[in-house]
Design an enzyme around this catalytic site. Structure first.
Site, mmCIF file in Angstrom:
data_model
loop_
_atom_site.group_PDB
_atom_site.id
_atom_site.type_symbol
_atom_site.label_atom_id
_atom_site.label_comp_id
_atom_site.label_asym_id
_atom_site.label_seq_id
_atom_site.Cartn_x
_atom_site.Cartn_y
_atom_site.Cartn_z
ATOM 1 C CG ASP A 1 -3.210 -6.374 4.522
ATOM 2 O OD1 ASP A 1 -2.579 -7.358 4.965
ATOM 3 O OD2 ASP A 1 -2.973 -5.850 3.426
ATOM 4 N NE ARG B 1 -3.405 -3.780 -7.022
ATOM 5 C CZ ARG B 1 -2.746 -4.397 -6.034
ATOM 6 N NH1 ARG B 1 -1.503 -4.065 -5.747
ATOM 7 N NH2 ARG B 1 -3.344 -5.333 -5.348
ATOM 8 C CD GLN C 1 2.570 -12.787 -0.865
ATOM 9 O OE1 GLN C 1 2.614 -13.907 -0.345
ATOM 10 N NE2 GLN C 1 1.448 -12.254 -1.303
ATOM 11 C CB ALA D 1 -0.963 -0.030 1.183
#
Lengths: 347, 347
Positions: free
Chosen positions: B238, B90, B197, B45
């Protein structure tokens, strides 16, 4: 096994090309069977034992050419040669040696028998090994299914099914039996990194049998438990100690801890031959470390930096305290204590 | 960012080819930057927000041809066009919209400024967004490192490093800071299935900085804890609710439960912008489900049966009870209670 002791052959599923291809291997020479064991086309301790027993029979067939009069001396010589050859296919597989020795013992027990009769007798012995394995799986299936809740999600890890045994498997047999008995279970299969036996083999077996199932990554096991989807977990074992600590595929320990936290029953299913009563605690079990590429190259594709340091233990163990019950073909061990382990095994 | 507001460009690492290739993208047109965001070549982000802010500057450069006298009308028209274009790269990225709006606000706040001066001012704003992000990461790193034990293994999950932010990352910043401060840590990185990841990005960043590290599969986290290798775990987030439930990459919940069972501190590190105080509990956070091929095709290779049913939640959440402390750039929230969350955030 198809046909008789002189012309018969062993039909095997090639597990290395599953689940995208279903290929059968025709084990009509001992070399084919040796290769299948060596290259992991057949895997799972009981399945390897059964394959090796039939491999002995196949390896003796070339002696019996039409019109040949095979002497016992020739026969015993070839038997020793074939046994030695098969034993070299996977030097660490305990069940392989056990099955080969059992076949050789039959010859020793019948010194007066003719070569032709002994060849017949060896096929009977190989079939007995297979039948006993099927019966053991059936018992594990019945006992295991009796513990599984109905109308419930069941979590499993790695592959414990028909691909690893002659019968319906160990933990898998409980799933198959519960499904056949109409218990309305839904199986959640951990993919089981690094080698993905859950994704490749367990999902394939579940789908073949029409058992409702869902594939998840190992990291999702906690989440599906939290969502209330799981009523029990059931796994196999590679070795179990006298106090009931159960070594199994890496990740089993995490599943056991997650079950404990969510108050979900955690079951282990394994034949009595899996117990090693010379060991008391799981921490005495040596843990095999495997090559780093299993982790760095999933699907054969490099997905970690070149030179990355990797830790790759192939097994871990669930301590007895985290196991609700151990299912064996001799009965159910519950609660899991050394006294109960010894009692059920000596039954 | 290299050079000035008229000729400068944004240099980015292409994250899609890591860790086997280190490829830089030259963001010298807004189309290049749009593509980089769209195709996840830049992800995380904060990093997306910074890239979009510079994207605005790059997108206005074509107006300023040699000798051109750009009017404010033309400039504002092009700014609106570039902002709309970048916002489409996005559609679900909150930081993307936030950064674009902040750039547009600068223009609104200076209606009398000339186009040339405003272009200069927008570069300053983009640089401010980047600098603030770096400062936030530095604070997270200092606070986080103060909690990590010395001479210890630290477990982390997913990627929270410099690739996801302009600075040293969130949880990763604590690792980098502890290492730089000579705390002698050894990082265990979960590979983080399905998208890996941890294997692809975190291991790469750790190795780039010379931080001792070992890659494990997610299923090995319990085992390394049992072996006594782990002194603390630290992850990013998140979205965090008012009571401190922290949503993060799938598998985070399992790590939190395993830490709880092993009495290992479990830390979450995230900027204050991650908190959503309109939600009280983690179960109100909608969980994105992603495509099944992420699980069935690791490394792009099919390793599950065709037609296999898959459950693929992208996130789970660690409930506040399992979190030892939440690290923010405004301070450390410990113990994690709604009162403490509100107190630290309003500081």
């Amino acid at each position: 096994w198809q046909a008789d002791e002189l012309t018969g052959s062993l039909k095997l599923i090639d597990q290395t090309v599953l689940p995208t291809q279903l290929k059968h291997i025709d084990g009509n020479t001992v070399e084919h069977i040796w290769e299948a064991i060596k290259q992991l086309k057949v895997r799972g301790a009981p399945a390897i034992g059964v394959a090796a027993a039939y491999g002995i029979v196949v390896g003796l067939q070339p002696l019996f050419q039409p019109g040949a009069d095979v002497s016992r001396g020739e026969f015993d010589q070839q038997l020793a040669k074939v046994a030695r050859y098969l034993a070299e296919s996977r030097p660490t597989a305990v069940n392989l040696f056990w099955a080969i020795q059992r076949m050789e013992q039959v010859a020793k027990d019948h010194p007066q028998m003719s070569a032709a009769d002994l060849q017949k007798r060896l096929l009977v012995e190989a079939q007995a090994i297979e039948t006993e394995d099927r019966a053991m799986c059936a018992r594990l299936g019945e006992f295991g299914a009796s513990l599984l809740p109905a109308n419930s999600g069941i979590l499993t890890h790695c592959n414990t099914g028909g691909l690893a045994t002659a019968g319906d498997g160990t933990a898998f047999a409980a799933l198959a039996h519960a499904h056949a008995a109409g218990k309305q279970i839904h199986v959640y299969a951990d993919e089981t990194r690094p080698l993905l036996q859950g994704a490749r083999l367990t999902m394939w077996e579940l789908m073949q049998r029409g058992i409702p199932c869902t594939l998840i990554t190992d990291s999702m096991a906690g989440q599906v438990m939290k969502e209330g989807r799981i009523g029990a977990a059931i796994v196999g074992a590679d070795r179990i100690t006298a106090r009931g600590d159960a070594a199994n595929k890496i990740g089993t320990y995490s599943v056991a801890v997650l079950c404990h936290y969510h108050k979900i029953p955690f079951y282990v299913s394994a034949p009595s031959s899996t117990f090693d009563l010379t060991l008391l605690e799981g921490k005495s079990i040596p843990i095999e470390e495997r090559v780093s590429t299993e982790i760095t190259h999933p699907g054969g594709v490099q997905l970690a930096p070149t030179g990355a340091n990797v830790y790759n233990p192939a097994f871990d163990f669930a301590p007895a305290e985290l196991i609700t019950a151990i299912i064996t073909e001799k009965g159910i061990i519950q609660p899991v204590t050394e006294a109960n382990v010894r009692k059920v095994l000596s039954a």
